[in-house]
Write an enzyme that holds these catalytic residues in place. Structure first.
Site, mmCIF file in Angstrom:
data_model
loop_
_atom_site.group_PDB
_atom_site.id
_atom_site.type_symbol
_atom_site.label_atom_id
_atom_site.label_comp_id
_atom_site.label_asym_id
_atom_site.label_seq_id
_atom_site.Cartn_x
_atom_site.Cartn_y
_atom_site.Cartn_z
ATOM 1 N N LYS A 197 26.174 13.654 65.327
ATOM 2 C CA LYS A 197 27.198 14.154 64.862
ATOM 3 C C LYS A 197 26.870 14.869 63.527
ATOM 4 C CE LYS A 197 31.844 13.210 63.022
ATOM 5 N NZ LYS A 197 33.040 12.265 63.066
ATOM 6 N N ARG A 207 41.342 17.619 60.295
ATOM 7 C CA ARG A 207 41.400 16.992 59.071
ATOM 8 C C ARG A 207 43.149 17.061 58.970
ATOM 9 N NH1 ARG A 207 35.607 17.782 56.432
ATOM 10 N NH2 ARG A 207 34.706 16.287 57.973
ATOM 11 N N ARG A 220 30.847 15.298 53.974
ATOM 12 C CA ARG A 220 30.147 14.246 54.578
ATOM 13 C C ARG A 220 28.579 14.294 54.824
ATOM 14 N NH1 ARG A 220 34.925 12.174 55.500
ATOM 15 N NH2 ARG A 220 36.531 12.685 56.998
ATOM 16 N N GLU A 236 18.460 9.998 66.156
ATOM 17 C CA GLU A 236 19.572 9.321 66.043
ATOM 18 C C GLU A 236 20.165 8.633 67.380
ATOM 19 O OE1 GLU A 236 21.882 8.634 63.751
ATOM 20 O OE2 GLU A 236 21.487 10.143 62.064
ATOM 21 N N LYS A 251 28.016 16.362 69.038
ATOM 22 C CA LYS A 251 29.274 16.887 68.412
ATOM 23 C C LYS A 251 29.053 17.630 67.230
ATOM 24 C CE LYS A 251 33.367 15.139 65.983
ATOM 25 N NZ LYS A 251 34.073 14.305 65.346
ATOM 26 N N SER A 277 37.738 20.493 66.867
ATOM 27 C CA SER A 277 39.098 21.312 66.647
ATOM 28 C C SER A 277 38.809 22.703 66.374
ATOM 29 C CB SER A 277 39.766 20.575 65.471
ATOM 30 O OG SER A 277 38.980 20.455 64.296
ATOM 31 N N TYR A 316 40.441 19.571 73.285
ATOM 32 C CA TYR A 316 41.881 19.974 73.171
ATOM 33 C C TYR A 316 42.449 20.758 74.408
ATOM 34 C CZ TYR A 316 40.574 17.988 68.996
ATOM 35 O OH TYR A 316 40.214 16.961 68.030
HETATM 36 C C1 PBG Z 1 35.870 11.082 62.273
HETATM 37 C C2 PBG Z 1 36.065 12.117 63.110
HETATM 38 C C3 PBG Z 1 36.268 13.496 62.722
HETATM 39 C C4 PBG Z 1 36.273 14.220 64.152
HETATM 40 C C5 PBG Z 1 36.332 13.051 65.181
HETATM 41 N N1 PBG Z 1 36.323 11.786 64.448
HETATM 42 C C6 PBG Z 1 36.194 14.117 61.437
HETATM 43 C C7 PBG Z 1 34.924 13.928 60.509
HETATM 44 O O1 PBG Z 1 33.858 13.551 60.846
HETATM 45 O O2 PBG Z 1 35.346 14.626 59.626
HETATM 46 C C8 PBG Z 1 36.545 15.630 64.332
HETATM 47 C C9 PBG Z 1 36.851 15.981 65.393
HETATM 48 C C10 PBG Z 1 37.544 17.364 65.352
HETATM 49 O O3 PBG Z 1 37.129 18.058 64.625
HETATM 50 O O4 PBG Z 1 37.995 17.612 66.669
HETATM 51 N N2 PBG Z 1 36.800 9.872 62.271
#
Ligand code: PBG
Length: 327
Positions: A197, A207, A220, A236, A251, A277, A316
């Site tokens: 990730k 968010r 992050r 990982e 991801k 997203s 989505y």
């Molecule tokens: C963390 C999480 C995130 C997403 C899924 N799980 C956000 C992040 O790491 O900041 C993002 C998913 C998306 O952008 O569709 N709980």
């Protein structure tokens, strides 16, 4: 053989011939829908940066899951938006927390007709927006955070989740959750690890969807992966599998197809990709402006993600693509 050879062109002449020789097939079975459920609202709320996606009420979530089942979509993944946030994100393991009650609602309504996955992280529940406990210097503390994840895993298991999907990118999170589940009698509950990730700019609309702002303009990058690194992703993935992950995820998806391909070559467990997203928002924005054909581009991105090696895709677009594939 006479040149120029026309073999490749010959196989592209009609839609049915192209269908017959297609190497990659996108089907409804490949799709998992991410859904948001928000505590304390009476009407579903639209999300400006995610057109067509909603923060659901408990009731509208059940209705949406019913629609997905009717469309043949085999899975959903749940994210919660609590009314109350605190430094530890304690609503993530409250038995009456929004995701826990929503899982119970879905289970009661549909049994095992759809796979109910639960994202496991605390960022939606913390008042500072980080994925774990934050020290005085604003750094996320790895091992103390694992304790929160254990509690959240047990709460999700007790609510009836089918798949626990840890997304916080703490080291050792898969082993910690596996142990907690096993000790709690949930040996058969699988873990889908967000293994590779990245610290991506494509999470922005998410968010908005979960009302998260990271405190003090933070990010992050201290725990999610650097987009420059590919070999590190394999490390990982190997670690998560060694810790007991049953399935792994890459991801985001489209900017990381090389990672998906590498992962596919390296592992034989089910491989998921998350079309996040920002990927969805880009497609929708360009389509709304008439700059691309939205439906065709949606199918093309998902086909590319499968071609790179994904077994299933969190997207989505799930409901609308399921509809497209039906007609
Ligand atoms: C963390 C999480 C995130 C997403 C899924 N799980 C956000 C992040 O790491 O900041 C993002 C998913 C998306 O952008 O569709 N709980």
């Amino acid at each position: 053989m006479t040149f120029p050879d026309r073999r490749l062109r010959r196989l592209r002449t009609t839609p049915t011939l192209r269908r017959l020789v297609a190497e990659t097939r996108l089907g409804v079975d490949d799709l998992v829908a991410p859904l948001f459920v928000r505590e304390g609202i009476t009407e579903p709320q639209s999300i400006e940066s995610l057109p067509g996606v909603f923060q659901h009420t408990r009731a509208s979530l059940v209705a949406e899951a019913g629609r997905l089942i009717e469309l043949g979509v085999p899975g959903l993944i749940l994210f919660g938006v609590p009314e109350r946030k605190d430094p530890e994100g304690s609503e993530a393991w409250n038995p009456d927390g929004i995701v826990q009650v929503a899982v119970k609602d879905l289970r009661q309504a549909y049994g095992t007709d759809i796979v109910i996955m639960t994202d496991l992280c605390v960022d939606e529940y913390t008042d500072h927006g980080h994925c774990g406990i934050v020290d005085d210097h604003g750094n996320v503390v790895n091992d103390a955070t694992l304790e929160l994840y254990r509690k959240a895993a047990v709460a999700q298991a007790e609510a009836g989740s089918d798949v626990i999907a840890p997304s916080g990118m703490m080291d050792g999170q898969v082993a910690a959750i596996r142990t907690a589940l096993d000790q709690n009698g949930s040996e058969n509950l699988p873990i889908l690890a967000y293994a590779a990730k990245y610290a991506s700019s494509f999470y922005g609309p998410f968010r908005d969807a979960v009302d998260v702002t990271i405190a003090d303009g933070g990010d992050r990058k201290g725990y999610q992966q650097d987009p420059s690194n590919a070999r590190e992703a394999m490390e990982e993935i190997r670690l998560d599998l060694a810790e007991g992950a049953d399935m792994i995820m890459v991801k985001p998806a489209l900017p990381y197809l090389d990672i998906l391909l590498r992962a596919r070559l390296e592992v034989d467990v089910p491989l998921a990709a998350y079309q996040v997203s920002g990927e969805y928002a880009m497609l929708k924005a360009a389509a709304a402006n008439g700059w691309i054909d939205g439906d065709a581009a949606a199918l093309e991105t998902l086909t590319s993600i499968k071609r790179a090696g994904a077994d299933f895709i969190l997207t989505y677009l799930a409901a609308e693509v399921a509809q497209m594939l039906q007609s």
